[in-house]
Design an enzyme around this catalytic site. Sequence first.
Site, PDB file in Angstrom:
ATOM      1  N   ASP A   1       0.868  -1.175   0.000  1.00  0.00           N
ATOM      2  CA  ASP A   1       0.000   0.000   0.000  1.00  0.00           C
ATOM      3  C   ASP A   1       0.906   1.227   0.000  1.00  0.00           C
ATOM      4  O   ASP A   1       2.129   1.118  -0.194  1.00  0.00           O
ATOM      5  CB  ASP A   1      -0.995  -0.039   1.175  1.00  0.00           C
ATOM      6  CG  ASP A   1      -0.328   0.113   2.534  1.00  0.00           C
ATOM      7  OD1 ASP A   1       0.923   0.173   2.599  1.00  0.00           O
ATOM      8  OD2 ASP A   1      -1.055   0.183   3.542  1.00  0.00           O
ATOM      9  N   HIS A   2       0.320   2.406   0.220  1.00  0.00           N
ATOM     10  CA  HIS A   2       1.113   3.645   0.217  1.00  0.00           C
ATOM     11  C   HIS A   2       2.190   3.633   1.298  1.00  0.00           C
ATOM     12  O   HIS A   2       3.267   4.192   1.103  1.00  0.00           O
ATOM     13  CB  HIS A   2       0.188   4.852   0.416  1.00  0.00           C
ATOM     14  CG  HIS A   2      -0.671   4.740   1.636  1.00  0.00           C
ATOM     15  ND1 HIS A   2      -1.757   3.874   1.680  1.00  0.00           N
ATOM     16  CD2 HIS A   2      -0.592   5.332   2.848  1.00  0.00           C
ATOM     17  CE1 HIS A   2      -2.316   3.970   2.875  1.00  0.00           C
ATOM     18  NE2 HIS A   2      -1.629   4.837   3.604  1.00  0.00           N
TER      19      HIS A   2
ATOM     20  N   CYS B   1       3.240  -3.243   4.074  1.00  0.00           N
ATOM     21  CA  CYS B   1       2.384  -2.113   4.456  1.00  0.00           C
ATOM     22  C   CYS B   1       3.113  -1.366   5.570  1.00  0.00           C
ATOM     23  O   CYS B   1       4.339  -1.514   5.697  1.00  0.00           O
ATOM     24  CB  CYS B   1       0.978  -2.571   4.855  1.00  0.00           C
ATOM     25  SG  CYS B   1       0.878  -3.703   6.243  1.00  0.00           S
ATOM     26  N   GLY B   2       2.418  -0.570   6.339  1.00  0.00           N
ATOM     27  CA  GLY B   2       3.110   0.183   7.378  1.00  0.00           C
ATOM     28  C   GLY B   2       3.702  -0.719   8.449  1.00  0.00           C
ATOM     29  O   GLY B   2       4.855  -0.571   8.845  1.00  0.00           O
TER      30      GLY B   2
ATOM     31  N   GLY C   1      -1.668  -5.712   8.559  1.00  0.00           N
ATOM     32  CA  GLY C   1      -2.853  -5.741   7.697  1.00  0.00           C
ATOM     33  C   GLY C   1      -2.651  -6.629   6.487  1.00  0.00           C
ATOM     34  O   GLY C   1      -3.555  -7.396   6.109  1.00  0.00           O
TER      35      GLY C   1
ATOM     36  N   HIS D   1       9.768 -23.903   8.775  1.00  0.00           N
ATOM     37  CA  HIS D   1       8.777 -24.619   9.596  1.00  0.00           C
ATOM     38  C   HIS D   1       7.341 -24.452   9.111  1.00  0.00           C
ATOM     39  O   HIS D   1       6.523 -25.343   9.320  1.00  0.00           O
ATOM     40  CB  HIS D   1       8.864 -24.138  11.057  1.00  0.00           C
ATOM     41  CG  HIS D   1      10.087 -24.631  11.760  1.00  0.00           C
ATOM     42  ND1 HIS D   1      10.282 -24.493  13.115  1.00  0.00           N
ATOM     43  CD2 HIS D   1      11.201 -25.262  11.295  1.00  0.00           C
ATOM     44  CE1 HIS D   1      11.455 -25.014  13.461  1.00  0.00           C
ATOM     45  NE2 HIS D   1      12.030 -25.484  12.359  1.00  0.00           N
ATOM     46  N   ASN D   2       7.039 -23.304   8.504  1.00  0.00           N
ATOM     47  CA  ASN D   2       5.638 -23.023   8.143  1.00  0.00           C
ATOM     48  C   ASN D   2       5.384 -23.092   6.644  1.00  0.00           C
ATOM     49  O   ASN D   2       4.249 -22.914   6.211  1.00  0.00           O
ATOM     50  CB  ASN D   2       5.213 -21.637   8.660  1.00  0.00           C
ATOM     51  CG  ASN D   2       5.585 -21.422  10.112  1.00  0.00           C
ATOM     52  OD1 ASN D   2       6.409 -20.580  10.439  1.00  0.00           O
ATOM     53  ND2 ASN D   2       5.003 -22.217  10.992  1.00  0.00           N
TER      54      ASN D   2
ATOM     55  N   ARG E   1       7.316   0.803   8.167  1.00  0.00           N
ATOM     56  CA  ARG E   1       7.458   1.715   9.307  1.00  0.00           C
ATOM     57  C   ARG E   1       8.120   1.043  10.504  1.00  0.00           C
ATOM     58  O   ARG E   1       8.331   1.676  11.542  1.00  0.00           O
ATOM     59  CB  ARG E   1       6.073   2.248   9.711  1.00  0.00           C
ATOM     60  CG  ARG E   1       5.431   3.114   8.647  1.00  0.00           C
ATOM     61  CD  ARG E   1       3.993   3.458   9.003  1.00  0.00           C
ATOM     62  NE  ARG E   1       3.395   4.302   7.977  1.00  0.00           N
ATOM     63  CZ  ARG E   1       2.089   4.533   7.879  1.00  0.00           C
ATOM     64  NH1 ARG E   1       1.245   3.994   8.739  1.00  0.00           N
ATOM     65  NH2 ARG E   1       1.630   5.313   6.917  1.00  0.00           N
TER      66      ARG E   1
ATOM     67  N   ARG F   1       1.923 -30.549  10.394  1.00  0.00           N
ATOM     68  CA  ARG F   1       1.371 -29.325  11.013  1.00  0.00           C
ATOM     69  C   ARG F   1       0.868 -28.362   9.939  1.00  0.00           C
ATOM     70  O   ARG F   1      -0.198 -27.761  10.093  1.00  0.00           O
ATOM     71  CB  ARG F   1       2.446 -28.660  11.882  1.00  0.00           C
ATOM     72  CG  ARG F   1       2.858 -29.535  13.047  1.00  0.00           C
ATOM     73  CD  ARG F   1       4.133 -29.092  13.702  1.00  0.00           C
ATOM     74  NE  ARG F   1       4.537 -30.048  14.730  1.00  0.00           N
ATOM     75  CZ  ARG F   1       5.733 -30.065  15.299  1.00  0.00           C
ATOM     76  NH1 ARG F   1       6.651 -29.183  14.946  1.00  0.00           N
ATOM     77  NH2 ARG F   1       6.023 -30.956  16.227  1.00  0.00           N
TER      78      ARG F   1
END
Length: 147
Positions: free
Chosen positions: A8-9, A65-66, A70, A98-99, A109, A136
């Site tokens: 995003d911005h 994003c910041g 989000g 692991h994931n 930010r 898992r």
Amino acid sequence: MKYYIGSDHAGFAVKGLVALMLIERGHEVVDLGTDSAERVDYPDYAEKVARAVVSDSGSHGVLICGTGIGMSVAANKIDGIRAAHCHDYYTAQMARAHNDANILCFGERVSGPGVIESMIDAFTTTSFEGGRHAGRVEKIMALEKNH
Ligand code: RB5
């Protein structure tokens, strides 16, 4: 490896840098926006990148994003996505090992360019370990079938 990237911005300023980091490491980059610092809504870009990753088998994504929060929350709403909100080399490395994360998320930010480069390094060079982690991850993906 092909990487779909988006922001995003609040992540726009660093997205170009991330593209360069990936290209320098020999990867193909598809930038799905945003294309300016004008205010936009992060779920729109999370959805674009997440859908591209799911429909292009073997590809991965990077969302900025910041804060990274989000983007990760939104991307994880798309079936087949395991978006990891990372903060440093270790979390980006474990997200892959692991994931089996297929999208790296972080916040412009929150993380400086050096830390961002270390996350790109970790995410792009670490393979899923499988083994005890495979079951898992299968359980995570089975959760999608319940909604
Ligand atoms: C935009 O101001 C900011 O809310 C967004 O970039 C992100 O940090 C949300 O999680």
